[in-house]
Design an enzyme around this catalytic site. Structure first.
Site, PDB file in Angstrom:
ATOM      1  N   ARG A 127      11.741   4.858  -2.577  1.00  9.92           N
ATOM      2  CA  ARG A 127      10.809   4.320  -1.573  1.00  9.92           C
ATOM      3  C   ARG A 127       9.682   3.611  -2.291  1.00  9.92           C
ATOM      4  O   ARG A 127       9.033   4.188  -3.167  1.00  9.92           O
ATOM      5  CB  ARG A 127      10.247   5.434  -0.682  1.00  9.92           C
ATOM      6  CG  ARG A 127       9.677   4.901   0.655  1.00  9.92           C
ATOM      7  CD  ARG A 127       8.958   5.977   1.454  1.00  9.92           C
ATOM      8  NE  ARG A 127       7.746   6.376   0.766  1.00  9.92           N
ATOM      9  CZ  ARG A 127       7.255   7.620   0.771  1.00  9.92           C
ATOM     10  NH1 ARG A 127       7.862   8.577   1.422  1.00  9.92           N
ATOM     11  NH2 ARG A 127       6.148   7.888   0.109  1.00  9.92           N
ATOM     12  N   GLU A 143       2.843   2.628  -5.205  1.00  6.65           N
ATOM     13  CA  GLU A 143       3.693   3.275  -6.210  1.00  6.65           C
ATOM     14  C   GLU A 143       5.146   3.104  -5.823  1.00  6.65           C
ATOM     15  O   GLU A 143       5.469   2.788  -4.671  1.00  6.65           O
ATOM     16  CB  GLU A 143       3.362   4.765  -6.356  1.00  6.65           C
ATOM     17  CG  GLU A 143       3.648   5.562  -5.107  1.00  6.65           C
ATOM     18  CD  GLU A 143       3.787   7.064  -5.341  1.00  6.65           C
ATOM     19  OE1 GLU A 143       3.996   7.486  -6.483  1.00  6.65           O
ATOM     20  OE2 GLU A 143       3.705   7.803  -4.348  1.00  6.65           O
ATOM     21  N   ASN A 145       8.639   5.303  -5.767  1.00  4.57           N
ATOM     22  CA  ASN A 145       9.116   6.687  -5.850  1.00  4.57           C
ATOM     23  C   ASN A 145      10.608   6.741  -6.109  1.00  4.57           C
ATOM     24  O   ASN A 145      11.381   6.112  -5.390  1.00  4.57           O
ATOM     25  CB  ASN A 145       8.838   7.404  -4.523  1.00  4.57           C
ATOM     26  CG  ASN A 145       7.348   7.410  -4.180  1.00  4.57           C
ATOM     27  OD1 ASN A 145       6.575   8.181  -4.724  1.00  4.57           O
ATOM     28  ND2 ASN A 145       6.944   6.520  -3.283  1.00  4.57           N
ATOM     29  N   SER A 150      10.300  11.164   1.047  1.00  3.60           N
ATOM     30  CA  SER A 150      10.345  11.878   2.318  1.00  3.60           C
ATOM     31  C   SER A 150      10.019  10.956   3.495  1.00  3.60           C
ATOM     32  O   SER A 150       9.652   9.804   3.326  1.00  3.60           O
ATOM     33  CB  SER A 150       9.405  13.077   2.281  1.00  3.60           C
ATOM     34  OG  SER A 150       8.124  12.658   1.902  1.00  3.60           O
ATOM     35  N   LYS A 316       4.208   6.677 -12.889  1.00  4.43           N
ATOM     36  CA  LYS A 316       3.166   5.657 -12.740  1.00  4.43           C
ATOM     37  C   LYS A 316       3.013   4.845 -14.029  1.00  4.43           C
ATOM     38  O   LYS A 316       2.616   3.681 -14.012  1.00  4.43           O
ATOM     39  CB  LYS A 316       1.854   6.311 -12.344  1.00  4.43           C
ATOM     40  CG  LYS A 316       1.768   6.493 -10.834  1.00  4.43           C
ATOM     41  CD  LYS A 316       1.608   7.876 -10.356  1.00  4.43           C
ATOM     42  CE  LYS A 316       1.707   7.965  -8.854  1.00  4.43           C
ATOM     43  NZ  LYS A 316       2.378   9.151  -8.366  1.00  4.43           N
ATOM     44  N   LYS A 374      -4.717   7.679 -12.272  1.00  4.38           N
ATOM     45  CA  LYS A 374      -3.524   8.437 -11.859  1.00  4.38           C
ATOM     46  C   LYS A 374      -2.838   9.129 -13.039  1.00  4.38           C
ATOM     47  O   LYS A 374      -2.527   8.483 -14.035  1.00  4.38           O
ATOM     48  CB  LYS A 374      -2.500   7.494 -11.205  1.00  4.38           C
ATOM     49  CG  LYS A 374      -3.004   6.822  -9.945  1.00  4.38           C
ATOM     50  CD  LYS A 374      -1.874   6.072  -9.254  1.00  4.38           C
ATOM     51  CE  LYS A 374      -2.360   5.408  -7.993  1.00  4.38           C
ATOM     52  NZ  LYS A 374      -1.263   4.727  -7.274  1.00  4.38           N
ATOM     53  N   GLU A 378       3.521  13.584  -8.843  1.00  2.00           N
ATOM     54  CA  GLU A 378       3.939  13.125  -7.524  1.00  2.00           C
ATOM     55  C   GLU A 378       3.521  14.149  -6.482  1.00  2.00           C
ATOM     56  O   GLU A 378       3.292  15.303  -6.798  1.00  2.00           O
ATOM     57  CB  GLU A 378       5.475  12.988  -7.475  1.00  2.00           C
ATOM     58  CG  GLU A 378       6.057  12.044  -8.505  1.00  2.00           C
ATOM     59  CD  GLU A 378       5.594  10.623  -8.327  1.00  2.00           C
ATOM     60  OE1 GLU A 378       5.359  10.209  -7.182  1.00  2.00           O
ATOM     61  OE2 GLU A 378       5.436   9.918  -9.341  1.00  2.00           O
ATOM     62  N   GLY A 379       3.468  13.691  -5.234  1.00  2.00           N
ATOM     63  CA  GLY A 379       3.322  14.640  -4.140  1.00  2.00           C
ATOM     64  C   GLY A 379       1.929  14.727  -3.550  1.00  2.00           C
ATOM     65  O   GLY A 379       1.685  15.510  -2.642  1.00  2.00           O
ATOM     66  N   ARG A 459       2.717   5.238   7.444  1.00  2.00           N
ATOM     67  CA  ARG A 459       1.931   6.456   7.400  1.00  2.00           C
ATOM     68  C   ARG A 459       0.489   6.010   7.365  1.00  2.00           C
ATOM     69  O   ARG A 459       0.146   5.055   6.657  1.00  2.00           O
ATOM     70  CB  ARG A 459       2.363   7.133   6.112  1.00  2.00           C
ATOM     71  CG  ARG A 459       1.603   8.250   5.619  1.00  2.00           C
ATOM     72  CD  ARG A 459       2.359   8.819   4.445  1.00  2.00           C
ATOM     73  NE  ARG A 459       2.514   7.838   3.355  1.00  2.00           N
ATOM     74  CZ  ARG A 459       2.702   8.197   2.096  1.00  2.00           C
ATOM     75  NH1 ARG A 459       2.800   9.451   1.775  1.00  2.00           N
ATOM     76  NH2 ARG A 459       2.814   7.287   1.162  1.00  2.00           N
TER      77      ARG A 459
HETATM   78  P1  ADP Z   1       1.378  10.291  -5.117  1.00  2.00           P
HETATM   79  O1  ADP Z   1       2.481  10.235  -6.103  1.00  2.00           O
HETATM   80  O2  ADP Z   1       0.567  11.517  -5.207  1.00  2.00           O
HETATM   81  O3  ADP Z   1       1.861   9.977  -3.729  1.00  2.00           O
HETATM   82  P2  ADP Z   1       0.075   7.673  -5.000  1.00  2.00           P
HETATM   83  O4  ADP Z   1       0.036   6.744  -6.128  1.00  2.00           O
HETATM   84  O5  ADP Z   1       0.976   7.332  -3.886  1.00  2.00           O
HETATM   85  O6  ADP Z   1       0.377   9.130  -5.569  1.00  2.00           O
HETATM   86  O7  ADP Z   1      -1.410   7.844  -4.433  1.00  2.00           O
HETATM   87  C1  ADP Z   1      -1.707   8.712  -3.350  1.00  2.00           C
HETATM   88  C2  ADP Z   1      -2.494   7.958  -2.290  1.00  2.00           C
HETATM   89  O8  ADP Z   1      -3.686   7.414  -2.846  1.00  2.00           O
HETATM   90  C3  ADP Z   1      -1.769   6.766  -1.702  1.00  2.00           C
HETATM   91  O9  ADP Z   1      -0.913   7.153  -0.653  1.00  2.00           O
HETATM   92  C4  ADP Z   1      -2.917   5.869  -1.245  1.00  2.00           C
HETATM   93  O10 ADP Z   1      -3.396   6.299   0.006  1.00  2.00           O
HETATM   94  C5  ADP Z   1      -3.969   6.157  -2.298  1.00  2.00           C
HETATM   95  N1  ADP Z   1      -3.886   5.126  -3.363  1.00  2.00           N
HETATM   96  C6  ADP Z   1      -3.144   5.198  -4.471  1.00  2.00           C
HETATM   97  N2  ADP Z   1      -3.277   4.072  -5.222  1.00  2.00           N
HETATM   98  C7  ADP Z   1      -4.119   3.269  -4.555  1.00  2.00           C
HETATM   99  C8  ADP Z   1      -4.661   1.966  -4.814  1.00  2.00           C
HETATM  100  N3  ADP Z   1      -4.371   1.270  -5.917  1.00  2.00           N
HETATM  101  N4  ADP Z   1      -5.522   1.446  -3.904  1.00  2.00           N
HETATM  102  C9  ADP Z   1      -5.837   2.128  -2.779  1.00  2.00           C
HETATM  103  N5  ADP Z   1      -5.365   3.367  -2.490  1.00  2.00           N
HETATM  104  C10 ADP Z   1      -4.505   3.934  -3.366  1.00  2.00           C
HETATM  105 MG    MG Z   2       2.469   8.271  -2.896  1.00  2.00          MG
END
Ligand code: ADP
Ligand code: MG
Length: 483
Positions: A127, A143, A145, A150, A316, A374, A378-379, A459
């Site tokens: 995803r 990101e 995945n 999910s 990441k 970051k 994950e999660g 979402r």
């Molecule tokens: P995880 O693997 O924990 O899902 P993500 O990289 O998806 O990590 O980050 C979690 C959340 O943080 C994302 O769903 C988004 O809402 C926010 N986020 C992550 N990266 C960014 C970004 N570059 N700009 C704005 N919001 C972000």
């Molecule tokens: Mg995420």
């Protein structure tokens, strides 16, 4: 169309309480738009957090995200094929910076190599997540995945709910539909089941039908999202499945020492596909036995969705490396596709000793409000945002800095008129929406056999919150209307 002119239904408080919310909750309970509450008995359930209305998305951005999915699938499959050992080289470096998790996964991979990996095929169920830049509606990847993606099951349901509420006139006092165009329904719940069936088929002929093992977390609350895939897999393809945790593989399965074929111990059914909805977080591994169980699965002849290399391609760090055109070019020779993919990236920096890493360290200290930091996790709930970054980094051992990436924040346009429903509570505050596009790809070390788009999910989260995970408690399910 001017964004502000996009209209949402205007429902009186009384009709909302008396008619619309009860309809929404009862539809959700009747149709399984549900998850388990924080502490639960097996028979207890709750509606998932969700929006009352679908959220407007620009049509071109949505189509662009779908258009690039198969290219992304291919890029990540090629990374996982590990030609020229590129992924190995990166994983060696990352394992040193993050011995706690990536290091351990990497060790299991080597243990598996030493024992011998008998299954060459791999199934990627992916995803790609995006926020849409408010300036120009350009999709920007949050990101990518490669494990345990999910909400493919529940996404279809929330679309169906919103379409039902619209078509039965719940959004308007005169009971006509509010949205003139049909509310689109994500086909993810069908297409992800199809993906699993393709994995089973690739396994090859056997004397009796094989089954799929869903590897799940103990205490998982998002069970029904997984169950929808399980039921579609049986209904559409006649394939049965079993749910196992990582903690019980050594007791509930056995592997034939010669053929490495994996069987469910209680029934002797052969497991053709191991589908991971766990194993993406260090918390999923509580004992040495769990790591040893992960190793068993990796060396077994069952096809893994994903295998360790595919899982490791989704860090990441790899996303950060792909933002460098020269690196991206290795995996996507076509120049115009390369430019399209590059346009979906924001700047992501390493925090290592390279010149770019040195520059990023300065950015992190001097203008942290523009960035999110970051780790390789994950999660949800693992990132460090904005002004928290400098102190966090100062307290981190230098050796660990390289395990993080610094990513520019994306600025999406908030939606102000939707309503978020958490059980019997309603919240009307600005939300931001994150679009996820599903895809699957079946491949071995040399070849890609099948590469498909597999639906989408939306979402949303309160604009005031940095994180957005639904299962992690930060966000809610949403659906879309295109404009
Ligand atoms: P995880 O693997 O924990 O899902 P993500 O990289 O998806 O990590 O980050 C979690 C959340 O943080 C994302 O769903 C988004 O809402 C926010 N986020 C992550 N990266 C960014 C970004 N570059 N700009 C704005 N919001 C972000
Ligand atoms: Mg995420």
């Amino acid at each position: 169309m001017v964004k502000q002119a996009l209209e949402f239904p205007n429902i009186s408080k009384k009709r909302l309480q008396d008619e619309v919310i009860p309809e929404l909750l009862q539809w959700s309970l009747s149709n399984g738009l549900t998850m388990y509450p924080p502490t639960f008995k097996l028979e207890e359930t709750m509606t998932v957090p969700m929006t009352l209305f679908p959220t407007y998305l620009p049509k071109d951005s949505f189509n662009e995200a779908i258009k690039v999915q198969k290219i992304y699938n291919e890029i990540y499959a090629k990374i996982a094929q590990n030609k020229d050992q590129w992924l190995s080289t990166q994983s060696d470096i990352l394992a040193a910076h993050d011995p706690e998790f990536i290091g351990k996964l990497w060790k299991i991979y080597h243990d598996a190599l030493n024992i011998g990996v008998s299954q060459k095929n791999s199934l990627g169920i992916f995803r790609s997540d995006y926020l849409i830049d408010r300036e120009n509606d350009q999709i920007k990847q949050v990101e990518f995945n490669t494990i345990s993606v999910s909400f493919g099951g529940l996404s279809t349901k929330v679309c169906e709910l919103h379409r039902f509420l619209n078509d039965t006139g719940r959004y308007k006092p005169d009971l006509t539909s509010f949205y003139s165009q049909e509310i689109p329904i994500s086909s993810s719940s069908e297409l992800l089941a199809k993906a699993l069936s393709r994995g089973v088929e690739k396994y090859g002929p056997t004397a009796s039908p094989t089954i799929v093992a869903f590897i799940v977390q103990s205490g998982e609350r998002n069970v029904f999202d997984q169950k929808i895939l399980e039921y579609n897999l049986f209904k559409n393809y006649g394939i049965k499945s079993v749910r196992l945790t990582l903690h019980e593989i050594h007791e509930k399965t056995h592997m034939d020492p010669d053929s490495k074929r994996l069987y469910l111990a209680s029934t002797q059914q052969e497991i053709s596909l191991v589908y991971f909805r766990a194993g993406y977080s260090p918390n999923d591994f509580t004992t040495q036995q769990d790591w040893s169980n992960r190793l068993t699965l990796e060396v077994s002849y069952a096809i893994k969705a994903p295998n360790l290399l595919t899982q490791l391609s989704g860090t990441k760090k790899i996303q950060q490396l792909l933002t460098d055109p020269e690196t991206l070019h290795k995996f996507i020779p076509d120049k115009s596709w390369m430019n399209t993919i590059l346009s979906t990236f924001v700047k992501i920096y390493p925090l290592d000793d390279s010149p770019l890493g040195q520059y990023a360290k300065k950015l992190a200290m001097e203008c942290p409000e523009r960035y999110v930091l970051k780790p390789q996790r994950e999660g949800g709930g693992n990132n460090i945002y904005k002004h928290d970054i400098p102190l966090f980094l100062q307290q981190l051992a230098q050796q660990e800095w390289g395990g993080y990436v610094l990513m520019e924040l994306i600025n999406p346009q908030p939606t102000t008129s939707n309503i978020v429903i958490h059980g019997d509570k309603q919240f009307k505050e600005p939300i931001l929406s994150e679009l996820g596009i599903f895809g699957y790809i079946l491949f071995d070390n040399n070849e890609i056999f099948e590469n498909e788009y597999a639906g989408w999910m939306l979402r949303s989260k309160f604009a005031s919150s940095d994180e957005g995970g639904v299962a992690a408690g930060f966000g809610c399910m949403d659906s879309i209307v295109l404009y």
